[in-house]
Design an enzyme around this catalytic site. Structure first.
Site, PDB file in Angstrom:
ATOM      1  N   THR A  14      -6.637  -1.797  -2.384  1.00  0.00           N
ATOM      2  CA  THR A  14      -6.917  -2.686  -1.251  1.00  0.00           C
ATOM      3  C   THR A  14      -8.386  -2.608  -0.848  1.00  0.00           C
ATOM      4  OG1 THR A  14      -4.667  -2.313  -0.458  1.00  0.00           O
ATOM      5  CG2 THR A  14      -6.182  -3.390   1.049  1.00  0.00           C
ATOM      6  N   ASP A  70       2.266   1.154   3.654  1.00  0.00           N
ATOM      7  CA  ASP A  70       1.505   0.441   4.668  1.00  0.00           C
ATOM      8  C   ASP A  70       1.036   1.497   5.657  1.00  0.00           C
ATOM      9  OD1 ASP A  70       1.371  -1.471   7.347  1.00  0.00           O
ATOM     10  OD2 ASP A  70       1.044  -2.620   5.519  1.00  0.00           O
ATOM     11  N   LYS A  91       8.353  -7.884   4.323  1.00  0.00           N
ATOM     12  CA  LYS A  91       7.724  -6.749   5.008  1.00  0.00           C
ATOM     13  C   LYS A  91       8.810  -5.957   5.709  1.00  0.00           C
ATOM     14  CE  LYS A  91       3.458  -5.177   5.586  1.00  0.00           C
ATOM     15  NZ  LYS A  91       2.394  -5.155   4.568  1.00  0.00           N
TER      16      LYS A  91
END
Length: 445
Positions: free
Chosen positions: A209, A166, A126
């Site tokens: 998602t 993100d 990440k």
């Protein structure tokens, strides 16, 4: 928590005491693994957990850029490459003022297990920066992204580390980042996912998602004899995940009655009009309070926490970590909520999660329920490697199959641990089993 897990947790608290989100994530995972660890005492001798909870690499760097007034601004950038046991590091880049090393470590740690559950060959990582793209011009965002990538490029690659979007990192930011990577390296490769369709992106990635969350929820509810049909649904957030979760929930028969942003939330008893939300958030980049100007019968309430007091059968927290606390969990259950699916990463506090499980609420933990995004990112990587472009239907079919597999893995692992229906335990154990087997096979590295 068994003695081995408890010892590791105590050491983590001593060494990372200021990283509360990372410690919260680690506590949940290690507690879930206790029963499995009791059956595998040899893992302690191998130092498996010691290696599992420590990132392989944590990179921090400054990001200087020039704003439209000619002033130099400096932000802090991060990339945590947590585990490459089953594939190249894979995980998003978060651009938000709240970003710090602890948050990036928590997200990277969760990503290890999430990626393992997809059954695809991707490790966990990440990254991000405390830069806020809100209110910035396109040129300011471009200059920031170019500066950010000028450092990041040396740590990533199609077979090394493949970042994605993100919070705060959408199509605009990915485009600027990719352009700078290509400019510096001279390589046209699948080093980022979430790219535009005209330069290597995948159909279905934008929806993945949110759609995947609903596919997981549908599988979980089906086992309990329930579904989205004719159910009131509350979705927190109004970004990419929330919008497409709301869209799929409606397609599956649900009625989305509330959505939010960081300022407040809307309630539309006639059902939220997603075309208005998309126009406001994706095109005009405005706050959700503007929704009531288009739908006068709807209500806007300042402050986003109250969204969980809106009566519903299904709650989908899709905004950010720890947005749903114990009081919110109690309010949801009191108002008849029977299913909660985490579209964001760790949006429920630990006591809220425990309360849901105690009350028999069907609970889809983020590392399982929101894995659709990274799954389709991995499918984008496959298309880039093969120089192919799949149809939306092909990608969506693969996504459904992956989410069904994730649910089945989680359910089976929960049963094996004597915790049927506890998908928190199931997801953690199923993901850990795969990663630990790879770590053992590769020796002490």
């Amino acid at each position: 928590m068994n003695s081995y897990a408890a010892r590791i947790m105590a050491d983590l608290k001593k060494r990372n005491g200021h990283e509360k989100e990372f410690l919260q994530a680690a506590t949940e995972v290690l507690a879930s693994l206790s029963l499995y660890l009791e059956k595998r005492p040899e893992l302690e001798k191998l130092g498996l957990l010691e290696r599992f909870v420590e990132p392989e690499r944590a990179i921090g760097f400054r990001v200087p850029w020039v704003d439209d007034q000619g002033n130099v601004q400096v932000n802090r950038g991060y990339r945590v490459q947590f585990s490459s046991a089953i594939g190249p590091y894979k995980g998003g880049l978060r651009l938000h003022p709240s970003v710090n090393l602890g948050i990036i470590k928590f997200l990277g740690f969760e990503q290890i297990l999430k990626n393992a559950l997809t059954t695809l060959p991707i490790g966990g990582g990440k990254g991000g920066c405390d830069f806020d793209p809100k209110g910035k011009s396109d040129n300011e965002v471009m200059r920031f992204c170019q500066s950010f990538m000028t450092e990041l490029y040396r740590h990533i690659g199609a077979d090394t580390d493949v970042p994605a979007g993100d919070i705060g990192t959408g199509a605009r930011e990915i485009g600027f980042l990719y352009g700078q990577y290509k400019r510096i390296t001279g390589l046209y490769e699948g080093v980022l996912t979430g790219k535009g369709l005209v330069y290597g992106g995948s159909l279905g990635r934008t929806e993945a998602t949110g759609f995947g969350l609903c596919y997981f929820m549908a599988e979980m509810m089906n086992v309990a004899g329930k579904s989205f049909a004719d159910r009131r649904v509350v979705v927190s957030g109004s970004g990419n995940v929330a919008i497409y979760a709301a869209k799929k929930a409606a397609e599956l028969g649900g009625k989305v009655v509330a959505m939010s942003d960081s300022n407040g939330y809307i309630v539309d008893e006639d059902g939220v009009d997603l075309s208005v939300v998309k126009q406001l958030k994706e095109v005009e980049r405005k706050r959700i309070k503007e929704y009531v100007l288009h739908r006068p019968a709807a209500r806007y309430i300042e402050g986003c926490a109250g969204i969980w007091t809106v009566p519903c059968g299904i709650a989908l927290p899709c905004a950010t970590q720890n947005e749903l606390d114990l009081d919110a969990a109690r309010a949801l259950v009191a108002n008849g909520c029977f299913a909660v699916g985490e579209g964001a990463n760790m949006p429920s506090t630990q006591d809220a999660t425990d309360y849901f499980l105690e009350k028999g609420v069907l609970f889809g933990p983020g590392k399982a329920a929101n894995a659709g995004g990274v799954a389709v990112s991995a499918l984008e990587m496959s298309q880039n490697s093969q120089r192919l472009h799949w149809t939306f239907e092909e990608v969506d079919t693969r996504l459904k199959d992956i989410m069904k597999s994730i649910f089945e893995q989680s359910a089976m692992a929960a049963e094996e641990c004597g915790k049927p229906g506890n998908y928190v335990v199931g997801a953690n154990v199923a993901g850990f089993k795969k990663v630990s087997q790879a770590m053992i096979a590769q020796g002490v590295v």
